[in-house]
Design an enzyme around this catalytic site. Sequence first.
Site, PDB file in Angstrom:
ATOM      1  N   CYS A   1      -0.527 -10.276  -7.916  1.00 49.84           N
ATOM      2  CA  CYS A   1       0.283 -11.388  -7.413  1.00 49.84           C
ATOM      3  C   CYS A   1       0.566 -12.416  -8.504  1.00 49.84           C
ATOM      4  O   CYS A   1       1.336 -13.348  -8.297  1.00 49.84           O
ATOM      5  CB  CYS A   1      -0.405 -12.058  -6.231  1.00 49.84           C
ATOM      6  SG  CYS A   1      -0.980 -10.858  -5.036  1.00 49.84           S
TER       7      CYS A   1
ATOM      8  N   HIS B   1       5.965 -14.877   0.210  1.00 51.06           N
ATOM      9  CA  HIS B   1       5.172 -14.406  -0.930  1.00 51.06           C
ATOM     10  C   HIS B   1       5.545 -12.973  -1.309  1.00 51.06           C
ATOM     11  O   HIS B   1       4.793 -12.042  -1.066  1.00 51.06           O
ATOM     12  CB  HIS B   1       3.688 -14.533  -0.578  1.00 51.06           C
ATOM     13  CG  HIS B   1       2.742 -14.196  -1.688  1.00 51.06           C
ATOM     14  ND1 HIS B   1       3.093 -14.262  -3.026  1.00 51.06           N
ATOM     15  CD2 HIS B   1       1.442 -13.793  -1.664  1.00 51.06           C
ATOM     16  CE1 HIS B   1       2.049 -13.903  -3.762  1.00 51.06           C
ATOM     17  NE2 HIS B   1       1.040 -13.611  -2.967  1.00 51.06           N
TER      18      HIS B   1
END
Lengths: 137, 420
Positions: free
Chosen positions: B93, B367
Site C-alpha cells: 500500500c 484506498h
Amino acid sequence: MIDNQFTSTAYYQSVAEEKISGTHCKACGALHLPPRPICPRCLSDDVEWVEFGGKGVLKAFTVVYIAPTVMIAAGYGRNNPYVAGIVQLDEGPCISAQILGLDMAHPETIAIGAPLSATFVERGEGEAKKKFLAFQA
Amino acid sequence: MTTRKLGRGVALVGAGMSKFGSFPGKNSRDLFVEAFQEMRASVDKGLDPRDIEALFIGNYSSDLFENQGHTAPIMADWVGLTPRPAVRIEDACASGGAALRQGLLAVASGMYDMVLVGGIEKMTDLPTERVTDTLATAADMVYEIPAGFTFPGFYAAMATAYMAQYGAPLDVFLKVGLKNHDNGALNDKAQFGQRISSIMEARKASAAKKGNPIPTWETEMDFLRDPRANITIAWPMRLYDCSPISDGAAAVLLVSEEIARKFTDAPLYYIGSGQASDAALHDRPTLTSLPSAKLAAQSAYEMAGVKPADIDVVEVHDCFTIAEIIASEDLGFFKSGEGWKAVEEGVTARSGKRPINTSGGLKSKGHPVGASGVGQVLEIWKQLRGQAGERQLPGAPRLGLTHNVGGTGQTTVVNIFERR
Ligand SMILES: [Zn+2]
C-alpha cells in the site's frame, strides 16, 4: 556451497511433529522464532536449532468475522468467527497464531497478558492437509 | 542517523487524479489516463508531455487484481510516452509513496529533468474474499497469514494492544471515521463523500420506503455503535473503521528546481523524503507504534530541515482508524498514547489545531492501494496552492506531509513538500 537448513520447510516439518523449533544465535545469544539463518540482531550466521516450551502470553488479538478463503474453507466466517493473535513465548520471541478457547462473544473481557499454551491445528484437505501452531487459553 | 541530502532541488509542477471509487468497465489504464489528463491540465503554463523522460508507477498487485503484470509500459503506452523507461514500484500500500521517492531520487541525481510519477490500482473486479486474500499477500504468507490474520485483523490487533496500553475507549475509533467522512464530504474525488449523518438518513429513508421498521438512531454515534448498521469486520475494527475497496489512479509531475518556474509560478518543492523497512508485526518491539514510520519521519524531517510543529497540512495512511491515531503519534504531532485524546478533543478535525486528512483520508476518499500514496499528494498540492475549495485550511499553509504505509508497517514512506 552453503546449504541453509533453517528454512520454513524445516520449521513446518517440526510443527508437523508438534514441536516449536526456532534458532539460537551462538554469537549474541538471541532466540528467534521462526528460525532465522542469519541473526537479525548481530548478523552472525552461527546459529543452531532450539526447541521452545510452548508457554506464553497474549500480546494482541482480533476476532475475525470477515475471513480469508483458507479460513472460510476451514469452516470459519460471519457466523463462526475465530481469534487470531500475537503470542509472546516465555523464552521471549513473539509469533502470530490462531488462539482457541477465548470468549469471542465478549471480546472486551479478553485480557492482554492472559496465559496461553501451544497446541496444533490441522487445516486443508488430502495432500494439502497441514498442521499449524496455535494456542489455547 | 546520517542526514541525507538531495543532489539538487526537485519541484512538483502538476498533479491530477481520477475519481476514487468502484468503476465497473474501467481498468487501471483507463483510470491512469484520467489522472494523466487532469495532471496535464493542472500545469499552469502548459506541458508538452514529450518532455517527460521517465515514468515511475506505483502499483501493488495488478497481477492478482486484474490478471495483468508488467503494467508500467502499458501506462506509458496509453499516454503516448513509449519508448521512455517505465518502471513499476511495489511496496504494497506504500507503492505510490515509494514511486514518488524513486522519482525524486531520479531527478535529484541529475539523470532526468522531468519525470512522471503515477499510482494505480483496480481492485473491485474481485469478490471481497479474494480482495482480502490479495491484500494478505502484503504480509508474510509463511509465518503471519496461517494464523488467520487479515489486514483488518492485524490493525484490530494493534488496536487491542493500544487500548490495553493507553486506556483508549472503543468509541474513539468511530470518531476518526466520522471526522474523515466530514472532510470527504467536501471532496468531489471521494468514493464515500458523504457525512455519516447523510448515510444514516439515507438508511432511514430506505427502510421507510421498503416498509421496514425505521431505525431509531438519533446521532451519528448511535448509528456507528449499532452492530447491524456497522458490522464487525475484525473486532474491534468495524465496517466504518475500514478504508474501502477502491479503483483509482493519480499522477504528478516532478521537475528539477531550476526549470520549475517554466511550468508554474506556484510550484511546490519536494524537500524531504524518508523510507524504512521492518519485520513482520509479531517480530517488533512494539505493537502500538510503527517503527518504520518513526524512522521514515525522522529522515524526512531531517532532510527537509523542519520539525513536526512546522507542518501545516498532513495526509496520513488511515487504512484503518487505529492507523490514523498511531500515525499521528509516530509523526511526532502527539506524544505516545495521546493521539486518541486529540481525536476526542477535536484537535485533528479540519477546524482543530492539527487537522489530519482534510481530503477525507483513505477512509472516505477511498484506498486504491498503489494509487493512495500519490493521491495523498493531490491534497497537499491543492491545500498549499489555496485550491482546496470548501475544505481549504486557513492561514495560507506552507508545508505539507504525506505518510504512506505498506502492510502493517513493513514499509513506511514519508514525503514533505513546501510552498515558497
Ligand atoms: Zn546474534
